[in-house]
Design a protein around this motif. Structure first.
Motif, PDB file in Angstrom:
ATOM      1  N   MET A  83      33.202  36.276 -11.868  1.00 43.29           N
ATOM      2  CA  MET A  83      34.123  37.375 -12.122  1.00 43.29           C
ATOM      3  C   MET A  83      34.913  37.631 -10.842  1.00 43.29           C
ATOM      4  N   SER A  84      36.150  38.070 -11.001  1.00 45.15           N
ATOM      5  CA  SER A  84      36.966  38.430  -9.836  1.00 45.15           C
ATOM      6  C   SER A  84      36.810  39.927  -9.564  1.00 45.15           C
ATOM      7  N   GLU A  85      37.196  40.335  -8.364  1.00 52.06           N
ATOM      8  CA  GLU A  85      37.151  41.765  -8.025  1.00 52.06           C
ATOM      9  C   GLU A  85      38.085  42.560  -8.932  1.00 52.06           C
ATOM     10  N   GLN A  86      39.226  41.975  -9.261  1.00 55.18           N
ATOM     11  CA  GLN A  86      40.185  42.650 -10.143  1.00 55.18           C
ATOM     12  C   GLN A  86      39.580  42.843 -11.541  1.00 55.18           C
ATOM     13  N   GLU A  87      38.905  41.819 -12.052  1.00 56.78           N
ATOM     14  CA  GLU A  87      38.266  41.939 -13.366  1.00 56.78           C
ATOM     15  C   GLU A  87      37.199  43.027 -13.337  1.00 56.78           C
ATOM     16  N   GLU A  88      36.440  43.085 -12.245  1.00 58.16           N
ATOM     17  CA  GLU A  88      35.413  44.125 -12.136  1.00 58.16           C
ATOM     18  C   GLU A  88      36.047  45.517 -12.166  1.00 58.16           C
ATOM     19  N   ARG A  89      37.131  45.698 -11.416  1.00 61.11           N
ATOM     20  CA  ARG A  89      37.817  46.999 -11.400  1.00 61.11           C
ATOM     21  C   ARG A  89      38.292  47.388 -12.793  1.00 61.11           C
ATOM     22  N   LEU A  90      38.886  46.420 -13.514  1.00 66.59           N
ATOM     23  CA  LEU A  90      39.383  46.707 -14.866  1.00 66.59           C
ATOM     24  C   LEU A  90      38.244  47.076 -15.816  1.00 66.59           C
ATOM     25  N   ILE A  91      37.139  46.357 -15.732  1.00 64.43           N
ATOM     26  CA  ILE A  91      35.990  46.646 -16.597  1.00 64.43           C
ATOM     27  C   ILE A  91      35.426  48.023 -16.273  1.00 64.43           C
ATOM     28  N   LEU A  92      35.278  48.329 -14.980  1.00 63.75           N
ATOM     29  CA  LEU A  92      34.726  49.623 -14.590  1.00 63.75           C
ATOM     30  C   LEU A  92      35.643  50.773 -14.987  1.00 63.75           C
ATOM     31  N   GLN A  93      36.951  50.551 -14.897  1.00 64.60           N
ATOM     32  CA  GLN A  93      37.902  51.589 -15.347  1.00 64.60           C
ATOM     33  C   GLN A  93      37.752  51.823 -16.844  1.00 64.60           C
ATOM     34  N   GLY A  94      37.595  50.742 -17.604  1.00 64.44           N
ATOM     35  CA  GLY A  94      37.404  50.859 -19.043  1.00 64.44           C
ATOM     36  C   GLY A  94      36.108  51.578 -19.389  1.00 64.44           C
ATOM     37  N   LEU A  95      35.051  51.302 -18.626  1.00 65.04           N
ATOM     38  CA  LEU A  95      33.763  51.963 -18.880  1.00 65.04           C
ATOM     39  C   LEU A  95      33.825  53.445 -18.521  1.00 65.04           C
ATOM     40  N   GLU A  96      34.592  53.807 -17.505  1.00 65.91           N
ATOM     41  CA  GLU A  96      34.743  55.224 -17.147  1.00 65.91           C
ATOM     42  C   GLU A  96      35.427  55.991 -18.265  1.00 65.91           C
ATOM     43  N   GLY A  97      36.380  55.340 -18.926  1.00 62.54           N
ATOM     44  CA  GLY A  97      37.083  55.978 -20.029  1.00 62.54           C
ATOM     45  C   GLY A  97      36.186  56.215 -21.235  1.00 62.54           C
ATOM     46  N   VAL A  98      35.175  55.348 -21.405  1.00 64.44           N
ATOM     47  CA  VAL A  98      34.251  55.469 -22.540  1.00 64.44           C
ATOM     48  C   VAL A  98      33.250  56.576 -22.295  1.00 64.44           C
TER      49      VAL A  98
END
Length: 99
Positions: A83-98
């Motif tokens: 995984m890239s750092e950018q992918e991790e940031r996007l996933i974590l942002q999505g999880l925060e929204g949930v």
């Protein structure tokens, strides 16, 4: 007889140490390769997710597990090139929204 008691004591101590280790660490097996193990310190003593296989799991599904995410699974996935750092940031942002 004392020798037998000593052996039992030593076995009990070793079993206790093993149990404490299993309660304290996540053992991450990368891509199903048992030779590629990583350890993550658990935030509390538990047997949940003691052994965790990354094979056939999406990065999002793995990072959705609070205990593993908080222990630093994302960093391991990045270090392993899964995984890239950018992918991790996007996933974590999505999880925060949930949550």
């Amino acid at each position: 007889m004392a020798s037998r008691s000593r052996k039992k004591f030593i076995l009990l101590v070793l079993a206790g140490a093993l149990l404490y280790f299993l309660l304290s660490y996540h053992i991450i097996i990368i891509e199903g390769d048992a030779r590629n193990l990583r350890l993550l310190k658990k935030s509390s003593l538990t047997l949940q997710y003691t052994f965790f296989y990354t094979r056939n799991k999406t990065n999002k599904s793995m990072l959705s597990i609070n205990a593993l995410r908080e222990a630093g699974l994302g960093e391991i996935l990045i270090e392993e090139g899964l995984m890239s750092e950018q992918e991790e940031r996007l996933i974590l942002q999505g999880l925060e929204g949930v949550g």
